[in-house]
Design an enzyme around this catalytic site. Sequence first.
Site, PDB file in Angstrom:
ATOM      1  N   TYR A 146      15.848  37.754  57.373  1.00  0.00           N
ATOM      2  CA  TYR A 146      16.912  37.066  56.639  1.00  0.00           C
ATOM      3  C   TYR A 146      17.879  38.056  55.995  1.00  0.00           C
ATOM      4  O   TYR A 146      19.067  37.765  55.853  1.00  0.00           O
ATOM      5  CB  TYR A 146      16.297  36.144  55.583  1.00  0.00           C
ATOM      6  CG  TYR A 146      15.513  35.016  56.198  1.00  0.00           C
ATOM      7  CD1 TYR A 146      16.140  33.899  56.722  1.00  0.00           C
ATOM      8  CD2 TYR A 146      14.125  35.088  56.294  1.00  0.00           C
ATOM      9  CE1 TYR A 146      15.416  32.869  57.314  1.00  0.00           C
ATOM     10  CE2 TYR A 146      13.392  34.057  56.884  1.00  0.00           C
ATOM     11  CZ  TYR A 146      14.046  32.959  57.389  1.00  0.00           C
ATOM     12  OH  TYR A 146      13.332  31.947  57.973  1.00  0.00           O
TER      13      TYR A 146
ATOM     14  N   HIS B 105       4.819  33.823  54.647  1.00  0.00           N
ATOM     15  CA  HIS B 105       4.800  34.828  55.710  1.00  0.00           C
ATOM     16  C   HIS B 105       3.670  35.829  55.462  1.00  0.00           C
ATOM     17  O   HIS B 105       3.503  36.320  54.342  1.00  0.00           O
ATOM     18  CB  HIS B 105       6.129  35.590  55.766  1.00  0.00           C
ATOM     19  CG  HIS B 105       7.234  34.813  56.390  1.00  0.00           C
ATOM     20  ND1 HIS B 105       8.569  35.108  56.191  1.00  0.00           N
ATOM     21  CD2 HIS B 105       7.217  33.745  57.231  1.00  0.00           C
ATOM     22  CE1 HIS B 105       9.311  34.250  56.868  1.00  0.00           C
ATOM     23  NE2 HIS B 105       8.514  33.421  57.508  1.00  0.00           N
TER      24      HIS B 105
ATOM     25  N   ARG C  69       7.576  24.247  56.485  1.00  0.00           N
ATOM     26  CA  ARG C  69       7.596  23.893  57.903  1.00  0.00           C
ATOM     27  C   ARG C  69       7.412  22.381  57.994  1.00  0.00           C
ATOM     28  O   ARG C  69       6.776  21.768  57.125  1.00  0.00           O
ATOM     29  CB  ARG C  69       6.464  24.587  58.662  1.00  0.00           C
ATOM     30  CG  ARG C  69       6.501  26.116  58.587  1.00  0.00           C
ATOM     31  CD  ARG C  69       5.291  26.707  59.294  1.00  0.00           C
ATOM     32  NE  ARG C  69       5.308  28.170  59.276  1.00  0.00           N
ATOM     33  CZ  ARG C  69       4.725  28.913  58.329  1.00  0.00           C
ATOM     34  NH1 ARG C  69       4.073  28.312  57.340  1.00  0.00           N
ATOM     35  NH2 ARG C  69       4.787  30.228  58.374  1.00  0.00           N
TER      36      ARG C  69
END
Length: 320
Positions: free
Chosen positions: A295, A286, A168
């Site tokens: 995904y 996650h 991130r």
Amino acid sequence: MDNYKDLGNFLQPSLLKIVQRWLDWLAFEKRFSSLTVLNYEKDMKAFFCFLFRSLNHPVGEKDLKEMSVTDFRSFLADQNQKELARSSIVRHLSAIRNFFKWMRKNKLLENYALDSVRSARPPRLLPKPLEQQDTLRLLEAATKAPKKKWIGLRDAALLTLLYGCGLRISEALSLNQKDFSSSVKALKITGKGNKQRIVPVLPVVSEAMRKYIKKLPFALGGEDPLFVGARGERLNPGVVQRQVRNLRRSLNLKETVTPHALRHSFATDLLEAGGDLRSVQELLGHNSLSSTQRYTELDRVHLQDVYEHAHPRARLRSGK
């Protein structure tokens, strides 16, 4: 709050005062932002407007107390007929639930019919990764864009890190000089909820970082930020987002090309290459495997699109 005037067109004075108290509670006790409170007010206005039309008189506490499950569902059906986004309808119902729960807690009014009304799930948004060739174009263009060479190398190194390690932007910009060296093989990343994970560093990432650090015009120590702005302060994410916007426009890329899209690209490319779902979950940090499974759904959508456009039986079925 002073935005109550329109609500008075649909409500009896006593109920208007209750709504005012609730909105003030959201603003001053729950400390919701002014925009959030305004959205709650708009959601309730839509609800009260519907009831006003249905009842043909200003809505009072008695009307709310006597509402049935069918009445609440009629409101949702009315909103659906207006072709509102499903997420907007979910938000309407959330605001109504909050209001009724608050009234019940404050012993102003009770109606348990709403407890039986199920919320429609908001649409599940799929990640929007870049095509591999667009990712490479973006990384190459980042080096050449700024006037100062070291800033171009910084941008290229940062974007390469986001794509090569699946970080991130907040995680990347929180790194310090001591976290990275030319010999580092893995990074310890602190993600959401202070959860830590180990992410391998690819040679291409190390090389981009080495070029950037070599050209830094500032003497920075171990506790100093790894990515810095023009004055040597920790780089602001807004600067990165603005630079990516400029790059995607110059390259004529989609509006979905953002720094976070590089993280999506990292996950998608790994899974398409046969990466294990659990391993990708760990690399992304996650908490839930379901977050990573989005995904694989994206990959199924891609395969379905390929099938529809390429398979002869699919073309025959669609009449093409």
